[in-house]
Each structure stands twice: as structure tokens, then as C-alpha cells.
Design an enzyme around this catalytic site. Structure first.
Site, mmCIF file in Angstrom:
data_model
loop_
_atom_site.group_PDB
_atom_site.id
_atom_site.type_symbol
_atom_site.label_atom_id
_atom_site.label_comp_id
_atom_site.label_asym_id
_atom_site.label_seq_id
_atom_site.Cartn_x
_atom_site.Cartn_y
_atom_site.Cartn_z
ATOM 1 N N ARG A 184 -12.302 11.469 -31.648
ATOM 2 C CA ARG A 184 -12.424 11.551 -30.342
ATOM 3 C C ARG A 184 -13.929 11.484 -29.667
ATOM 4 O O ARG A 184 -14.302 11.167 -28.554
ATOM 5 C CB ARG A 184 -11.769 12.957 -29.954
ATOM 6 C CG ARG A 184 -11.408 12.965 -28.430
ATOM 7 C CD ARG A 184 -11.283 14.574 -27.921
ATOM 8 N NE ARG A 184 -10.151 15.102 -28.466
ATOM 9 C CZ ARG A 184 -9.089 15.380 -27.680
ATOM 10 N NH1 ARG A 184 -9.321 15.509 -26.308
ATOM 11 N NH2 ARG A 184 -7.966 15.894 -28.025
ATOM 12 N N ASP B 156 -8.923 9.116 -28.345
ATOM 13 C CA ASP B 156 -8.293 10.233 -28.183
ATOM 14 C C ASP B 156 -6.760 10.027 -29.025
ATOM 15 O O ASP B 156 -5.885 9.110 -28.438
ATOM 16 C CB ASP B 156 -7.819 10.384 -26.727
ATOM 17 C CG ASP B 156 -7.043 11.829 -26.396
ATOM 18 O OD1 ASP B 156 -6.479 12.118 -27.539
ATOM 19 O OD2 ASP B 156 -6.968 12.017 -25.379
ATOM 20 N N LYS C 49 -2.793 17.386 -47.946
ATOM 21 C CA LYS C 49 -2.173 18.606 -47.733
ATOM 22 C C LYS C 49 -2.512 19.494 -46.708
ATOM 23 O O LYS C 49 -3.698 19.333 -46.225
ATOM 24 C CB LYS C 49 -1.924 19.248 -49.035
ATOM 25 C CG LYS C 49 -3.383 20.487 -49.492
ATOM 26 C CD LYS C 49 -3.154 21.130 -50.778
ATOM 27 C CE LYS C 49 -4.134 22.158 -50.777
ATOM 28 N NZ LYS C 49 -4.834 23.017 -49.643
ATOM 29 N N HIS D 281 -6.223 16.439 -54.474
ATOM 30 C CA HIS D 281 -7.591 16.185 -55.225
ATOM 31 C C HIS D 281 -7.446 16.818 -56.768
ATOM 32 O O HIS D 281 -8.235 15.937 -57.415
ATOM 33 C CB HIS D 281 -8.696 16.743 -54.267
ATOM 34 C CG HIS D 281 -9.004 18.135 -54.590
ATOM 35 N ND1 HIS D 281 -8.319 19.085 -53.899
ATOM 36 C CD2 HIS D 281 -9.865 18.911 -55.182
ATOM 37 C CE1 HIS D 281 -8.860 20.329 -54.127
ATOM 38 N NE2 HIS D 281 -9.706 20.115 -55.058
ATOM 39 N N LYS E 166 -9.380 14.558 -60.549
ATOM 40 C CA LYS E 166 -10.144 15.249 -61.341
ATOM 41 C C LYS E 166 -10.342 14.622 -62.751
ATOM 42 O O LYS E 166 -9.201 14.589 -63.373
ATOM 43 C CB LYS E 166 -10.172 17.075 -61.539
ATOM 44 C CG LYS E 166 -10.458 17.625 -60.341
ATOM 45 C CD LYS E 166 -10.646 19.220 -60.519
ATOM 46 C CE LYS E 166 -10.565 19.841 -59.169
ATOM 47 N NZ LYS E 166 -11.653 20.286 -58.631
ATOM 48 N N GLU F 27 -11.307 31.502 -57.944
ATOM 49 C CA GLU F 27 -12.331 31.106 -56.991
ATOM 50 C C GLU F 27 -13.367 32.348 -56.635
ATOM 51 O O GLU F 27 -12.663 33.336 -56.410
ATOM 52 C CB GLU F 27 -12.242 30.468 -55.595
ATOM 53 C CG GLU F 27 -11.377 29.224 -55.836
ATOM 54 C CD GLU F 27 -10.996 28.544 -54.450
ATOM 55 O OE1 GLU F 27 -11.897 27.915 -53.871
ATOM 56 O OE2 GLU F 27 -9.797 28.812 -54.085
ATOM 57 N N HIS G 148 -1.791 22.556 -56.457
ATOM 58 C CA HIS G 148 -2.803 22.365 -57.674
ATOM 59 C C HIS G 148 -2.310 22.793 -58.783
ATOM 60 O O HIS G 148 -2.181 22.251 -59.933
ATOM 61 C CB HIS G 148 -4.122 22.863 -57.190
ATOM 62 C CG HIS G 148 -4.829 22.369 -55.916
ATOM 63 N ND1 HIS G 148 -4.446 21.114 -55.568
ATOM 64 C CD2 HIS G 148 -5.608 22.921 -55.148
ATOM 65 C CE1 HIS G 148 -5.237 20.979 -54.275
ATOM 66 N NE2 HIS G 148 -5.810 22.077 -53.882
ATOM 67 N N LYS H 218 -8.786 34.135 -54.578
ATOM 68 C CA LYS H 218 -10.271 34.040 -54.029
ATOM 69 C C LYS H 218 -10.942 35.284 -54.500
ATOM 70 O O LYS H 218 -10.351 36.608 -54.561
ATOM 71 C CB LYS H 218 -10.193 34.125 -52.552
ATOM 72 C CG LYS H 218 -9.407 32.721 -51.747
ATOM 73 C CD LYS H 218 -10.209 31.684 -51.632
ATOM 74 C CE LYS H 218 -9.362 30.482 -51.089
ATOM 75 N NZ LYS H 218 -9.973 29.407 -51.071
HETATM 76 C C1 BG6 Z 1 -8.292 23.138 -51.811
HETATM 77 C C2 BG6 Z 1 -8.013 24.399 -51.102
HETATM 78 O O1 BG6 Z 1 -7.082 22.576 -51.813
HETATM 79 O O2 BG6 Z 1 -8.682 23.655 -53.053
HETATM 80 C C3 BG6 Z 1 -9.061 25.452 -50.960
HETATM 81 O O3 BG6 Z 1 -7.576 24.369 -49.756
HETATM 82 C C4 BG6 Z 1 -9.681 25.530 -52.421
HETATM 83 O O4 BG6 Z 1 -8.753 26.766 -50.500
HETATM 84 C C5 BG6 Z 1 -9.888 24.381 -52.957
HETATM 85 O O5 BG6 Z 1 -10.972 26.316 -52.355
HETATM 86 C C6 BG6 Z 1 -10.143 24.410 -54.603
HETATM 87 O O6 BG6 Z 1 -10.728 22.997 -55.010
HETATM 88 P P1 BG6 Z 1 -11.763 22.879 -55.976
HETATM 89 O O7 BG6 Z 1 -11.790 21.591 -56.149
HETATM 90 O O8 BG6 Z 1 -12.974 23.764 -55.569
HETATM 91 O O9 BG6 Z 1 -11.128 23.726 -57.464
#
Ligand code: BG6
Length: 526
Positions: free
Chosen positions: A52, A95, A161, A191, A195, A229, A254, A354
Site C-alpha cells: 500500500r 491497496d 503460517k 520454514h 533447513k 529460544e 515446526h 522462549k
Molecule cells: C517462527 C515463530 O515460526 O519460528 C517464531 O513464529 C520463532 O516465534 C521462529 O522465533 C523460530 O525459527 P528459527 O528458524 O529461528 O528457529
């Protein structure tokens, strides 16, 4: 011959819907530049950012140059090389909520494709808020940007996602998408599957003959999957995260994907459908550890305020855009079983959170101890018994960082007695290969362009994952059910340890050399 010439991506215009966001800046454009530089992206492929905000092509190119310099693992060698790449970058103001704007977008794309002598094959990447997925696809469809199914044009739509927030909403999205797109036009990105180390799980299992015969209930005692994390809720993500939580954000996608790759049967062919069929069977066979009482197999935690490395860090409830009384989980641990011939009775412990001691993702397969304890003595502490000096054989896939695969086994410590010493044999990527690992998005974007959906989630897989998670979601979403607090810089709440202790197990300390040394895993064999 460059690497890229081994694989031919189809000629397709790349259209990024929502190109002014973080995903485009940090992941998509850097990945596309790396693909182009390594010869995977044909020279006539235009990349069109759509958003936008008012911006010229030139301004978009300048911004992307900065992003690539900052976030791409490969940099342009010269001004001329950058200009060669940048000439394919365009920006179009739209838009996304105004259907008339899509007619102008159509005209612009057709003009660009004419200039590049390209057919109207397109990849639409939805780098937008989930609430916009359906309306944007609908508008693309109405404007003729997604043509009818019998058209010759190749149209692929990539979505990120979250794919819904529970089984019902995921089914709704799938049904709506299926009115406009066929399943093979939809690429749902997780994602983690891009990897390198995650892809290697299949190669390790089915490209070797010595490990696979051991991966079953006869030899495996239990499996632990950790996605930890160290960061809190950064980058203004509080509002999103508070609606999501650890279960939706990481475990449902994941962690379950890792579980599927580890648990699945060998596919008959190394083809997308065959592999996804096998992953689906794992999800369908999944059962909770203790079905009747959820609190016995799933634990929710939330990090409180505290100190990490001598620095004060806020608790989850003090994070930006998080309600001060939130009961949202930032940690989840679970015991699950895969009720099938191979895995019946083997606990799979899953956890993600986290503000843990470090960022580390790993899968640890712990094998059974030998049937006779010829060496060492058994000592018990509470419920947990140990053969002093002995460690079970453990096979560890370290997904990130310091990507590696290691095997722990026992040896005789040199000396006049039979004393057990656990040692570790390790294959580390950075020692074995002199090239860096490609970014997950590079592989995934290339696969979309090649029309290879192996590393993308199919709708039935997605539904099976939600089906399993749904009862836990309902419990965690209930504001009356409080998560257990844990201190930042720890491996989660006490309930997570108790979950394993009731089976006589305990969490392995994952991660760095220092942490592993503390777990008594032993020295590395060189
Ligand atoms: C994402 C989550 O899908 O994956 C994040 O939304 C998370 O909260 C991330 O931090 C972790 O991905 P990676 O590749 O850093 O392990």
C-alpha cells in the site's frame, strides 16, 4: 557449469503481496538475491513488490539493496552486479483491500512480463497478515490474476503460517482456497522444512543402512525434541504472540514436522506425495501420552521477569503489546505416543519455549540400555535410577546452531578397572563441508519455482496436526487455566521435569559444549 544449471526453475514472475514488511526485507529478497547469484534464478525473472505504501521502483531497489547487504549471506561483488540484479525489481502501489486496484496490478504485471518476454506464469507470495490471505486470493481471482483451472498459465500461491488458529478455522481456510486454487497450486511454508539439517533427517535415515533398523520400539527408549529460544517476544510481536502462544507458534508446525520426519516410514519413492503420505500417517497415529487427563501429558509455562547474564529481563506480561494479566503460554512440553507398529509404547517428549538458556533445536533419540549391567552399579535418586558411569546410547540431530549429528556411546576408561566412560562421535557440518549452509527460504522459494512441493505442508497433514492439538488448545486458551511460571534463562517450569520423571526419564541438557559437559555426556572423540 554453475550449481544453478543443475536445477531449472520454471519461468515465472515473482509477485510479493505485502512487500513493505519484515519478511520481504529480512528473508525473501535476500534469498532471491542468493538464488540469482548462484545461478538458480533465470535472468528474465521479474520480481514485483506489491504494497500500500507509496514508493517508486527506484526507492524499492535502494531499500532492497540495504536489506541484502545486511541480511544476505552472499553480497553483490560490484555495483554492476547489483544493477544487473536490481533491474528486475519493481514496486507497485496497491491497496490490498480495494478490488479495483487489482485491475491496475494486472495491467502492470502484463506490461512487465511483456518487457521481459515472459509468459504469465506467476508465483504470488502472501507476505501479509493471515486475516488478508483469503480476501487477497479472492481479489486476485476476481481480477483474473488467478485464472481458471484449465488455463495454461502456471500459478502458484505461497502462504505463511499461521494456517488458521484451530482445526475449524484451518478447515475453513482450506475449503475457501480450494474454490479458487487446486491443492498443487498452494504452497504452505514451514520454514523448518527448508533447513538443511532438517532435510538431512530423511537422507540420514534412508540413505544409510546401519541406523534405520534401530529406529523402532525394540531399541529406542524414548525421543526428545527441543526447540528452545533465548529471546523473549521481540520486534513488536506481542499482540500476535498473545493470540498464538508456543503451542500454535512453534509446536503445532515446526515441532510436529520434525516429529513426522523422524517417525515416518520409508516412502516408496522420493516424491512429494509419497513423502507427505507417510508424514500424514504419523500424525494420524499420534496419541497423547495419557489420554484422559490432559494435565498429565501437556504442560504450559510462562516466563517471569528475572536476570539473564546479570541483566534484568522483563517477564512475558511486561513485554510490549502483551496484556499485563495474560495467561498465554510461552513454553509447552508434551508427552506423545505414535501408536503404530514401529513406535507403540515409545514416549516422544516435545518442548519449545522462549527465554530459555540458549537458542538450540535438537532431536535426541535415546536407546535402551544393554540388557545386563555388567559394568557399573545402579543408584537411585527419587524416581530416577541411574547406572553410575553409564549413559544410554544417544543419537542427536543438532538442527541449529552448530549443525551436527552425534552419537554417544560407552567406552572403557583406560586403567586397571572396568570403568565406563561415555564418549561422543560427531559429524559437524562446519568441519565436514567448506561451504556455508543455504538459508531455508532459498531452498523453499526455489522449490516453489520448480513446482516441487515435497517440503510444503499438504492440507490433510495440516488438519491432522490441528486435530491432535485442538484439545490442548482449548485447555490452554481457557483463561482460567494458568501456565506455570519459569525463570528466564532456565529450561522451563518444574512441571516439564515432572512430566518425564513419572516415566523415570529426564530432559537431556541440549545445546552448547558447556551445557552438554554439565549433562555428563562426555568428551568428543576426535
Ligand atoms: C517462527 C515463530 O515460526 O519460528 C517464531 O513464529 C520463532 O516465534 C521462529 O522465533 C523460530 O525459527 P528459527 O528458524 O529461528 O528457529
Amino acid at each position: 557449469m554453475s550449481q544453478g544449471q543443475l536445477y531449472h526453475a520454471s519461468d515465472s514472475t515473482i509477485v510479493i503481496m505485502g512487500a513493505s514488511g519484515d519478511l520481504t526485507a529480512r528473508k525473501l529478497l535476500p534469498a532471491l538475491f542468493a538464488l540469482w547469484k548462484e545461478g538458480f534464478l533465470a535472468d528474465n525473472v521479474p520480481i514485483v513488490g506489491v504494497a500500500r505504501r507509496e514508493k517508486s521502483d527506484e526507492a524499492f531497489r535502494e531499500e532492497m539493496e540495504q536489506n541484502i547487504l545486511e541480511h544476505c549471506r552472499i553480497k553483490p561483488d560490484s555495483r554492476q552486479e547489483w544493477n544487473n540484479f536490481a533491474r528486475r525489481l519493481f514496486y507497485h502501489v496497491t491497496d490490498l483491500t480495494d478490488s479495483d486496484d487489482y485491475l491496475l496490478l494486472k495491467k502492470r504485471l502484463e506490461d512487465i512480463e511483456f518487457e521481459f518476454n515472459m509468459p504469465s506464469n506467476r508465483m504470488y507470495y502472501m507476505a501479509i497478515a493471515p486475516s488478508l490471505f483469503l480476501p487477497v486470493v479472492e481479489s486476485l481471482h476476481t481480477a483474473g490474476l488467478i485464472p481458471d483451472r484449465d488455463s495454461d498459465e502456471t500459478i502458484r500461491v505461497v502462504i505463511e503460517k499461521p494456517f488458521g488458529r484451530d482445526l475449524e478455522s484451518a478447515q475453513h481456510i482450506s475449503q475457501e482456497l480450494s474454490r479458487m486454487l487446486t491443492e498443487d497450486q498452494i504452497y504452505r511454508i514451514d520454514h523448518y522444512l527448508g533447513k538443511e539439517t532438517v532435510q538431512n533427517i530423511l537422507l540420514f535415515r534412508f540413505g544409510n543402512s546401519i541406523f534405520e533398523p534401530l529406529l523402532n520400539r525394540n531399541h529406542v527408549d524414548h525421543v526428545q525434541i527441543t526447540v528452545a529460544e533465548s529471546q523473549g517476544i521481540e520486534g513488536g510481536r506481542g499482540a500476535y504472540y498473545d493470540k498464538s502462544g508456543a503451542l500454535r507458534d512453534v509446536l503445532q508446525n515446526h515441532v510436529l514436522q520434525l516429529l513426522c520426519l523422524l517417525g515416518m516410514e520409508p516412502p516408496a519413492l522420493f516424491r512429494a506425495e509419497a513423502i507427505r503420505d507417510e508424514k500424514l500417517k504419523v500424525l494420524q497415529a499420534m496419541a497423547p501420552g495419557h489420554p484422559t487427563d490432559l494435565s498429565k501429558w501437556a504442560v504450559a509455562g510462562q516466563f517471569s521477569e528475572g536476570e539473564v547474564d546479570g541483566e534484568h529481563v522483563p517477564g512475558y506480561r511486561q513485554e510490549d503489546r502483551v496484556p499485563p494479566n495474560s495467561t498465554r503460554e510461552t513454553f509447552v512440553a508434551m508427552e506423545v505416543k505414535i501408536d503404530n507398529w514401529r513406535w507403540a509404547g515409545v514416549p516422544f517428549y516435545l518442548r519449545t519455549g522462549k527465554r530459555m538458556p540458549e537458542r538450540v533445536t535438537e532431536i535426541a533419540i535415546q536407546f535402551k540400555l544393554p540388557p545386563l549391567h555388567l559394568f557399573g552399579t545402579v543408584e537411585c535418586e527419587g524416581d530416577i535410577c541411574d547406572l553410575v558411569g553409564a549413559r544410554p546410547n544417544t543419537l542427536v540431530f543438532r538442527i541449529q546452531p552448530k549443525e551436527a549429528i552425534s552419537l554417544v556411546f560407552s567406552t572403557k576408561r583406560p586403567g586397571m578397572q572396568y570403568q565406563i566412560q561415555p564418549v561422543r562421535m560427531e559429524f559437524a557440518y562446519d568441519e565436514a563441508f567448506d561451504q556455508g549452509l543455504p538459508e531455508a527460504y532459498e531452498r523453499l522459494l526455489l522449490d516453489v519455482l520448480r513446482g516441487d512441493s515435497t517440503l510444503f505442508t499438504r492440507s490433510d497433514e495440516l488438519e491432522a496436526a490441528w486435530q491432535f492439538i485442538d484439545p490442548v488448545l482449548k485447555k490452554f486458551d481457557d483463561p482460567a487455566s494458568e501456565p506455570e511460571f519459569y525463570k528466564p534463562g532456565t529450561w522451563g517450569p518444574e512441571g516439564s521435569n515432572k512430566l518425564l520423571a513419572r516415566n523415570g526419564h529426564r530432559w537431556r541438557v541440549p545445546g552448547s559444549e558447556h551445557n552438554r559437559a554439565q549433562s555428563g555426556e562426555g568428551k568428543s572423540l576426535k
